[in-house]
Design an enzyme around this catalytic site. Sequence first.
Site, PDB file in Angstrom:
ATOM      1  CB  THR A  88      -0.899  -0.028   1.250  1.00  0.00           C
ATOM      2  OG1 THR A  88      -1.765  -1.139   1.118  1.00  0.00           O
ATOM      3  CG2 THR A  88      -1.709   1.233   1.407  1.00  0.00           C
ATOM      4  N   GLY A 118     -10.519  -4.101   0.939  1.00  0.00           N
ATOM      5  CA  GLY A 118      -9.669  -3.912   2.114  1.00  0.00           C
ATOM      6  C   GLY A 118     -10.039  -2.637   2.857  1.00  0.00           C
ATOM      7  N   GLY A 140      -1.461  -2.509   6.253  1.00  0.00           N
ATOM      8  CA  GLY A 140      -1.445  -3.686   7.117  1.00  0.00           C
ATOM      9  C   GLY A 140      -2.566  -4.629   6.761  1.00  0.00           C
TER      10      GLY A 140
HETATM   11  N1  ASP Z   1      -4.204  -2.660   3.916  1.00  0.00           N
HETATM   12  C1  ASP Z   1      -4.155  -3.282   2.626  1.00  0.00           C
HETATM   13  C2  ASP Z   1      -5.317  -4.216   2.473  1.00  0.00           C
HETATM   14  O1  ASP Z   1      -5.703  -4.848   3.438  1.00  0.00           O
HETATM   15  C3  ASP Z   1      -2.901  -4.041   2.367  1.00  0.00           C
HETATM   16  C4  ASP Z   1      -1.644  -3.252   2.565  1.00  0.00           C
HETATM   17  O2  ASP Z   1      -1.568  -2.396   3.440  1.00  0.00           O
HETATM   18  O3  ASP Z   1      -0.679  -3.508   1.840  1.00  0.00           O
HETATM   19  O4  ASP Z   1      -5.820  -4.350   1.383  1.00  0.00           O
END
Ligand code: ASP
Length: 223
Positions: A88, A118, A140
């Site tokens: 992300t 997400g 996360g």
């Molecule tokens: N928070 C993002 C998700 O759950 C993933 C990430 O932070 O890379 O889709």
Amino acid sequence: VAGLRHVRNPIDLADAVRVHSDHVLLTGDGAETFARLRQLPLEENSYFFTDRRLRQLENWRRRQTAPAQESDQSLENREKSQADGLGTVGAVALDRRGNLAAGTSTGGMTAKKYGRVGDSPLIGAGTWADNMTCAVSATGHGEFFIRYVAAYDVHARMLYQRLPLKAAAHQVVMRQLKHAGGGGGMICLDRQGNVSTPCNQNYMARGILTADGRMKISLFMDE
Ligand code: ASP
């Protein structure tokens, strides 16, 4: 916006939804139709493929079929594979008039199920900005950030408990999410320009740029 396959700059589209529609969240084909109407750049889906992400997916598939004794479950490797699954990018900003803003963009988690949304596009879960308190962008394990409405929770602790940014963000990431098993972190900024970037895992790439042009970049959490 969520469930996009062709929009080159999803945060621009989210901003267009905010400014040019009566809605907060558009998904899938509808969101892409809106992007077309707003003349935002679209790409072939293959534009978003990268070797690194394909390798991550392959590794994940291999881990699913590997006999239990062969899959390496050491903490270090678990954390590494968790970090591998995350990609992300987020930004929080404060302008000279005291306006706070936040944006978060992601491809989601490696090997997620079809239709999964997400935390990143959900206002309050992975993204939040309110001029009264703070701007937050999270990364996360999204399911936990959604369950605990994590970004909004930082705001709420500041507003209702009168906590400073650092204490509020720390409580959410290092206590609430950590105890629940939700790995991740967030970048947070308040209206005075204070920055807090708590993360309950080893690694979260992050940078701070101040008005005088000073820049600070860090990767690991003990830096
Ligand atoms: N928070 C993002 C998700 O759950 C993933 C990430 O932070 O890379 O889709």
